[in-house]
Design a protein around this motif. Structure first.
Motif, short mmCIF file in Angstrom:
data_model
loop_
_atom_site.label_atom_id
_atom_site.label_comp_id
_atom_site.label_asym_id
_atom_site.label_seq_id
_atom_site.Cartn_x
_atom_site.Cartn_y
_atom_site.Cartn_z
N CYS A 179 53.58 -9.10 -20.91
CA CYS A 179 52.59 -9.59 -19.94
C CYS A 179 52.75 -11.09 -19.75
O CYS A 179 53.11 -11.82 -20.69
CB CYS A 179 51.16 -9.31 -20.41
SG CYS A 179 50.78 -7.56 -20.72
N LEU A 180 52.49 -11.56 -18.54
CA LEU A 180 52.45 -12.98 -18.21
C LEU A 180 51.05 -13.35 -17.76
O LEU A 180 50.39 -12.56 -17.09
CB LEU A 180 53.45 -13.31 -17.10
CG LEU A 180 54.93 -13.11 -17.38
CD1 LEU A 180 55.74 -13.39 -16.12
CD2 LEU A 180 55.40 -13.99 -18.52
N ARG A 181 50.65 -14.55 -18.09
CA ARG A 181 49.32 -15.04 -17.69
C ARG A 181 49.47 -16.34 -16.92
O ARG A 181 50.30 -17.19 -17.26
CB ARG A 181 48.45 -15.27 -18.92
CG ARG A 181 47.11 -15.93 -18.61
CD ARG A 181 46.32 -16.17 -19.88
NE ARG A 181 45.10 -16.92 -19.63
CZ ARG A 181 44.19 -17.20 -20.57
NH1 ARG A 181 44.38 -16.80 -21.81
NH2 ARG A 181 43.11 -17.87 -20.26
N TYR A 182 48.67 -16.49 -15.86
CA TYR A 182 48.65 -17.76 -15.13
C TYR A 182 47.26 -18.01 -14.58
O TYR A 182 46.44 -17.08 -14.47
CB TYR A 182 49.71 -17.78 -14.02
CG TYR A 182 49.59 -16.71 -12.97
CD1 TYR A 182 48.83 -16.92 -11.82
CD2 TYR A 182 50.27 -15.50 -13.11
CE1 TYR A 182 48.74 -15.94 -10.85
CE2 TYR A 182 50.18 -14.53 -12.14
CZ TYR A 182 49.41 -14.74 -11.01
OH TYR A 182 49.32 -13.77 -10.05
N GLU A 183 47.00 -19.27 -14.25
CA GLU A 183 45.69 -19.70 -13.77
C GLU A 183 45.78 -20.09 -12.30
O GLU A 183 46.78 -20.67 -11.86
CB GLU A 183 45.19 -20.90 -14.58
CG GLU A 183 45.24 -20.71 -16.10
CD GLU A 183 44.37 -19.56 -16.58
OE1 GLU A 183 43.26 -19.41 -16.02
OE2 GLU A 183 44.80 -18.82 -17.48
#
Length: 424
Positions: A93-97
């Motif tokens: 999984c990748l997370r970004y804002e």
């Protein structure tokens, strides 16, 4: 697959994190095996009510391949508003804002890639549910879940993605679950928008102002709405967080209104908020110019909260405030929280306007919007009020003359005086 911060960034065009919008990946094709076509449909995701700030909640997600062929790969995305945050994510999984923009609040998105065959007619779920943290300022929040067979890109305004560090998770078959119904107009993706309501409060409050000047003066009025927290407040769509009703002191005329306040009756204005959310500690300030037309003993105006219900706000003591006016030489005004109908007995017609640009940031407190429907786009900047016919209020003749007798048959001389009103 989505690239982490060390690689190039694909682009996702979205209309917002919590709305039902299609995700467009440039140059990507559905990950579908030969023969037939795959289609995905989410199972129902129930609303989450009464979650506790400081706690963690699981997001149970299932989906069905309702197509006629297997998919070689699928992606699950989880987008949350600012009262929620992702906990430790799996390494697939990748997370970004994404900051607030285009009338959407800031949000955080996690995109998980599952590089495995998804058979038609079969229900799947991640072997371990994704977990969210409920933050101290959570109140009305949103979760959006998307499943798709086409690789998603990133929002134009997103930060660089960061890969999860927990062990990767896989999809598992759920033979006990009821398959979802047929896919709709977009078989390669499906989404669910979920309301998350926290067991929390937010204290809305208003502050008034103390004015003073002489007849003919133009004075500045500044009143304020504040969300004292602890929760932030997000309304649905473009609904204003609240409305603020302002009654001007009697004997005054509004010569310049606030760009996002509408006149509802002579001397009374209703103002909204610059966005459909207000962060904890955020505020909106409303400014006006008032001309003092005459001295009215004891005159005062008021500021009061109106608009949408506030079941989260149990403190009503700060929902109203006074606007006091002391007129030099005409008797002072008194304080208190009561209100009078402002603007009566004032002169002047319509005309003149002012505009203001709303803040694009979440809860920045440097703009305001209002009117019959608000929240950034719902009210155009206009200031229509009890404006003086000249639109300026800068010169007011004083009718008064003195006759003086002079010696040796001289006539009467009329002396007129003008006084220029001082601008605050």
């Amino acid at each position: 697959m989505l690239q982490s911060s060390s690689g190039p960034r694909p682009i996702r065009q979205t209309a917002g994190a919590v709305g039902a919008v299609a995700l467009i990946a440039l140059g990507a094709a559905p990950a579908v095996a030969d023969g037939g076509s795959a289609a995905v449909r989410l199972g129902a995701v129930a609303p989450m009510d009464g979650v506790k700030p400081g706690s963690s909640v699981d997001v149970p997600v299932t989906f069905t391949n309702t197509g006629t062929a297997a998919a070689d790969k699928v992606w699950l995305s989880y987008t949350v508003t600012r009262g929620l945050s992702h906990t430790e994510l799996p390494s697939n999984c990748l997370r970004y804002e994404v900051p607030a923009y285009d009338e959407e609040p800031s949000r955080s998105e996690a995109v998980c890639e599952f590089d495995q065959t998804v058979k038609p007619g079969t229900v799947y779920a991640p072997e371990k549910a994704l977990t969210l943290k409920v933050l101290d300022h959570a109140l009305y929040d949103r979760l959006r879940v998307v499943v798709e067979t086409t690789e998603p890109g990133l929002d134009d305004n997103a930060s660089e993605p960061v890969r999860g560090t927990a062990p990767a998770v896989e999809l598992v078959e759920r033979p006990d679950a009821t398959p979802a119904g047929p896919s709709g107009d977009h078989p390669d993706w499906d989404d669910a928008n979920v309301k998350v309501t926290a067991d929390n409060t937010a204290d809305f409050k208003v502050t008034g102002d103390r004015l003073k000047g002489g007849v003919g003066d133009t004075v500045g009025l500044k009143v304020k709405f504040t969300n004292a927290g602890p929760g932030w407040v997000l309304r649905d769509g473009t609904v204003s967080v609240t409305k603020v009703r302002i009654k001007m002191p009697a004997g005054t005329t509004v010569t310049k209104g606030h760009g996002y306040c509408d006149k509802v009756t002579p001397g009374t204005y209703e103002c909204g908020t610059s966005e459909s959310w207000e962060n904890e500690g955020g505020s909106e300030t409303y400014t006006f110019k008032l001309r003092i037309d005459k001295a009215v003993p004891g005159t005062k105006g008021s500021v009061a909260l109106a608009g949408e219900p506030r079941p989260f706000d149990g403190n009503t003591a700060d929902d109203t405030a006074a606007i006091t006016l002391a007129v030099a030489g005409g008797g002072g005004s008194t304080g208190g929280s009561g209100s009078t109908t402002g603007g009566s007995g004032s002169t002047g017609g319509s005309g003149g306007s002012s505009t203001s640009t709303p803040s694009a940031g979440a809860g920045s407190g440097d703009g305001s919007s209002g009117g019959d429907s608000t929240g950034g786009t719902s009210n155009s900047p206009s200031a229509e009020g009890d404006l003086a016919s000249t639109g300026s209020g800068s010169t007011l003749p004083l009718a008064g003359a003195a006759a003086a007798a002079v010696a040796a048959g001289a006539g009467a001389v009329l002396v007129a005086r003008r006084r220029r009103a001082a601008r605050p």
